[in-house]
Write a protein that holds these residues in place. Structure first.
Motif, short mmCIF file in Angstrom:
data_model
loop_
_atom_site.label_atom_id
_atom_site.label_comp_id
_atom_site.label_asym_id
_atom_site.label_seq_id
_atom_site.Cartn_x
_atom_site.Cartn_y
_atom_site.Cartn_z
N GLY A 287 0.81 -1.21 0.00
CA GLY A 287 0.00 0.00 0.00
C GLY A 287 0.85 1.26 0.00
N GLU A 288 1.95 1.23 0.72
CA GLU A 288 2.86 2.38 0.76
C GLU A 288 3.46 2.64 -0.62
N LEU A 289 3.80 1.58 -1.32
CA LEU A 289 4.37 1.73 -2.65
C LEU A 289 3.36 2.36 -3.60
N VAL A 290 2.11 1.95 -3.51
CA VAL A 290 1.06 2.53 -4.35
C VAL A 290 0.90 4.01 -4.03
N ARG A 291 0.87 4.35 -2.76
CA ARG A 291 0.72 5.77 -2.37
C ARG A 291 1.89 6.60 -2.88
N LEU A 292 3.09 6.05 -2.83
CA LEU A 292 4.26 6.76 -3.33
C LEU A 292 4.17 7.02 -4.82
N THR A 293 3.74 6.01 -5.58
CA THR A 293 3.66 6.21 -7.03
C THR A 293 2.62 7.26 -7.38
N ARG A 294 1.51 7.31 -6.67
CA ARG A 294 0.46 8.29 -6.95
C ARG A 294 0.97 9.71 -6.64
N ALA A 295 1.60 9.87 -5.48
CA ALA A 295 2.11 11.20 -5.11
C ALA A 295 3.24 11.63 -6.04
N HIS A 296 4.06 10.69 -6.42
CA HIS A 296 5.18 10.94 -7.33
C HIS A 296 4.66 11.49 -8.66
N ALA A 297 3.62 10.86 -9.21
CA ALA A 297 3.04 11.30 -10.48
C ALA A 297 2.38 12.67 -10.33
N ARG A 298 1.69 12.88 -9.21
CA ARG A 298 1.00 14.16 -9.00
C ARG A 298 1.99 15.32 -8.93
N LEU A 299 3.09 15.10 -8.24
CA LEU A 299 4.10 16.15 -8.11
C LEU A 299 4.84 16.38 -9.43
N ALA A 300 5.07 15.31 -10.18
CA ALA A 300 5.71 15.46 -11.49
C ALA A 300 4.85 16.34 -12.40
N HIS A 301 3.54 16.15 -12.32
CA HIS A 301 2.64 16.98 -13.11
C HIS A 301 2.69 18.43 -12.65
N ALA A 302 2.72 18.63 -11.33
CA ALA A 302 2.78 20.00 -10.78
C ALA A 302 4.06 20.70 -11.20
N LEU A 303 5.11 19.95 -11.44
CA LEU A 303 6.38 20.52 -11.89
C LEU A 303 6.39 20.81 -13.39
N GLY A 304 5.34 20.40 -14.09
CA GLY A 304 5.28 20.62 -15.53
C GLY A 304 6.03 19.58 -16.33
N ALA B 286 11.32 20.03 -4.00
CA ALA B 286 11.94 19.40 -2.84
C ALA B 286 11.14 18.17 -2.40
N ARG B 287 9.82 18.30 -2.41
CA ARG B 287 8.98 17.18 -2.02
C ARG B 287 9.08 16.05 -3.03
N TRP B 288 9.11 16.41 -4.33
CA TRP B 288 9.25 15.37 -5.36
C TRP B 288 10.56 14.63 -5.20
N ARG B 289 11.65 15.35 -4.94
CA ARG B 289 12.95 14.70 -4.77
C ARG B 289 12.94 13.75 -3.59
N GLU B 290 12.26 14.14 -2.52
CA GLU B 290 12.17 13.27 -1.35
C GLU B 290 11.42 12.00 -1.70
N LEU B 291 10.25 12.15 -2.36
CA LEU B 291 9.45 10.99 -2.72
C LEU B 291 10.17 10.13 -3.76
N ASP B 292 10.85 10.80 -4.70
CA ASP B 292 11.56 10.06 -5.73
C ASP B 292 12.66 9.19 -5.12
N GLY B 293 13.36 9.73 -4.13
CA GLY B 293 14.39 8.96 -3.46
C GLY B 293 13.82 7.74 -2.76
N ARG B 294 12.69 7.93 -2.09
CA ARG B 294 12.05 6.81 -1.39
C ARG B 294 11.55 5.77 -2.39
#
Length: 275
Positions: A19-36, A60-68
């Motif tokens: 479940g944590e992995l799924v949440r990470l992928t969703r947030a990762h995609a959302r932040l990538a979109h926010a970054l353009g 900064a948040r995307w980099r944190e999530l991307d690392g995880r």
């Protein structure tokens, strides 16, 4: 868009909390979109915007999530494929294009691979004709709106100009035509994609929407061409080619992607969103 997919295997440590992995992928995609970095995204229902505001905070948040996320995946960076083959391809339903701009875990990817292949094969065989007609009208209406907004903005920038060409009758008339354009028609979304070609049905008003969009496209094209003939190069606007109805026209890029994807799916891997 330079956003790629990279084959990714799930590490054993990630299997303890899928479940944590799924949440990470969703947030990762959302932040990538926010970054353009992606064309569009399909955010999870609980939130449509990242909590962070401002580019630096989002980055900064995307980099944190991307690392995880990367710590839970084993990536194959020597192999990659552009996400745009699905995410920017008008052959596929808009919901599917949106969902492509994300990291797809192995089970998700296996399901998407089947759907992509089936849709492409049935489309090449002439299937989903009614749905694809609505989809083409919807895509065209959005493209016309973007094109007209750009043309209007360009014409407005000439209002403060005092150059000799701005006083010529041909230019004054061409600009008047641009300002006189009616708003582009808004076509409804094509609706959910049919599960099979046999489920494909025409909808009320479908032909009328298509005809309205076609008429406006012709009007906009005429106004843009007339305007571009009488302005300097920096102000010229050339409307993009509009989608056309094509039956069974194969897409070598899609077919090459399917060949690239097959061993990824067979190996039980997913696809990591590399930006």
């Amino acid at each position: 868009m330079g956003t790629d997919w990279v084959p990714a295997a799930v590490r054993d440590v990630a299997r303890r909390d899928p479940g944590e992995l799924v949440r990470l992928t969703r947030a990762h995609a959302r932040l990538a979109h926010a970054l353009g970095s992606t064309l569009r995204t399909d955010p999870p229902a609980e939130t449509s915007q990242p909590e962070e505001t401002g580019h630096d905070a989002i980055l900064a948040r995307w980099r944190e999530l991307d690392g995880r996320l990367c710590s839970l995946l084993e990536l194959d960076p020597d192999r990659s494929h552009r996400v745009g083959v699905i995410g920017g391809n008008p052959v596929f339903p808009p919901e599917w294009r949106q969902a492509a701009w994300a990291t797809l875990l192995p089970d998700e990817l296996a399901g998407w691979a089947v759907r992509w292949r089936r849709w492409y094969a049935e489309t090449m065989a002439g299937g989903f004709r009614h749905y694809r007609d609505r989809l083409r009208t919807w895509d065209t209406s959005r493209l016309l709106a973007e094109t007209q907004e750009d043309l209007l903005t360009t014409a407005q920038t000439t209002l403060d100009r005092t150059n000799a060409w701005t006083r010529r009758p041909a230019f004054v008339e061409a600009r008047r035509r641009v300002f006189a354009l009616p708003p582009p028609p808004i076509a409804p979304s094509p609706g959910p994609p049919p599960r099979t070609a046999e489920d494909d049905r025409a909808e009320p008003g479908q032909r009328e929407h298509r005809e309205a969009v076609t008429r406006h496209g012709e009007l906009l094209d005429q106004a843009a061409r007339a305007f571009s003939r009488v302005v300097p190069g920096a102000f010229k606007r050339h409307p993009p080619a509009l989608p056309v109805a094509e039956e069974g026209v194969r897409d070598p890029w899609v077919e090459e992607f399917f060949d690239w994807l097959d061993p990824v799916v067979r190996a039980g891997q997913g696809l990591y969103l590399w930006i």
